[in-house]
Write a protein that holds these residues in place. Sequence first.
Motif, short mmCIF file in Angstrom:
data_model
loop_
_atom_site.label_atom_id
_atom_site.label_comp_id
_atom_site.label_asym_id
_atom_site.label_seq_id
_atom_site.Cartn_x
_atom_site.Cartn_y
_atom_site.Cartn_z
N UNK A 118 -29.52 -1.63 -44.25
CA UNK A 118 -29.93 -0.25 -43.97
C UNK A 118 -29.46 0.65 -45.11
N UNK A 119 -30.05 1.81 -45.18
CA UNK A 119 -29.60 2.80 -46.14
C UNK A 119 -28.31 3.43 -45.64
N UNK A 120 -27.73 4.28 -46.45
CA UNK A 120 -26.54 5.02 -46.04
C UNK A 120 -26.90 5.89 -44.84
N UNK A 121 -25.96 5.98 -43.91
CA UNK A 121 -26.15 6.82 -42.73
C UNK A 121 -24.95 7.72 -42.57
N UNK A 122 -25.20 8.97 -42.23
CA UNK A 122 -24.12 9.90 -41.91
C UNK A 122 -24.08 10.04 -40.40
N UNK A 123 -22.93 9.76 -39.81
CA UNK A 123 -22.79 9.76 -38.36
C UNK A 123 -21.86 10.89 -37.97
N UNK A 124 -22.43 11.96 -37.36
CA UNK A 124 -21.62 13.08 -36.89
C UNK A 124 -20.69 12.59 -35.79
N UNK A 125 -19.48 13.08 -35.79
CA UNK A 125 -18.46 12.63 -34.83
C UNK A 125 -18.37 11.11 -34.83
N UNK A 126 -18.39 10.54 -36.03
CA UNK A 126 -18.44 9.10 -36.21
C UNK A 126 -17.33 8.33 -35.51
N UNK A 127 -16.14 8.90 -35.40
CA UNK A 127 -15.03 8.20 -34.77
C UNK A 127 -15.34 7.86 -33.31
N UNK A 128 -16.25 8.60 -32.72
CA UNK A 128 -16.65 8.37 -31.33
C UNK A 128 -17.56 7.14 -31.20
N UNK A 129 -18.27 6.79 -32.27
CA UNK A 129 -19.29 5.75 -32.21
C UNK A 129 -18.97 4.50 -33.01
N UNK A 130 -17.93 4.55 -33.84
CA UNK A 130 -17.64 3.43 -34.72
C UNK A 130 -16.38 2.69 -34.29
N UNK A 131 -16.40 1.37 -34.46
CA UNK A 131 -15.25 0.53 -34.17
C UNK A 131 -14.83 -0.15 -35.47
N UNK A 132 -13.54 -0.18 -35.76
CA UNK A 132 -13.04 -0.90 -36.92
C UNK A 132 -13.16 -2.39 -36.65
N UNK A 133 -13.63 -3.13 -37.65
CA UNK A 133 -13.76 -4.59 -37.54
C UNK A 133 -13.25 -5.25 -38.81
N UNK A 134 -12.95 -6.55 -38.72
CA UNK A 134 -12.60 -7.28 -39.92
C UNK A 134 -13.89 -7.81 -40.54
N UNK A 135 -13.80 -8.59 -41.58
CA UNK A 135 -14.99 -9.09 -42.27
C UNK A 135 -15.85 -10.00 -41.42
N UNK A 136 -15.30 -10.55 -40.33
CA UNK A 136 -16.05 -11.42 -39.43
C UNK A 136 -16.70 -10.65 -38.29
N UNK A 137 -16.51 -9.33 -38.26
CA UNK A 137 -17.09 -8.50 -37.21
C UNK A 137 -16.25 -8.41 -35.96
N UNK A 138 -15.05 -8.97 -35.99
CA UNK A 138 -14.15 -8.89 -34.84
C UNK A 138 -13.38 -7.59 -34.88
N UNK A 139 -13.17 -6.96 -33.73
CA UNK A 139 -12.44 -5.70 -33.66
C UNK A 139 -11.00 -5.84 -34.14
N UNK A 140 -10.50 -4.77 -34.75
CA UNK A 140 -9.10 -4.71 -35.19
C UNK A 140 -8.45 -3.51 -34.54
N UNK A 141 -7.13 -3.56 -34.43
CA UNK A 141 -6.40 -2.45 -33.84
C UNK A 141 -5.74 -1.62 -34.89
#
Length: 62
Positions: A39-62
């Motif tokens: 996908x192209x670059x996307x700007x996500x307003x209030x992004x912290x509400x919609x994004x989850x941190x993951x490692x390179x394998x797509x697994x969530x990180x804390x």
Amino acid sequence: MAIFSKGENVRHNKKSEWGIGKVLDVDKCGTIKVIFEGYNEMSIAKGAKYLLKVNGNGKGVK
């Protein structure tokens, strides 16, 4: 609310089909610019509400 930094891997919690993205920029208003796989670059307003941190394998990180 999570704090994101440039270069971190993330996944959108409602658009898993977008795959893993990389944070390009975070502005002081909370908008996060991300580039997702295939996908192209996307700007996500209030992004912290919609994004989850993951490692390179797509697994969530804390």
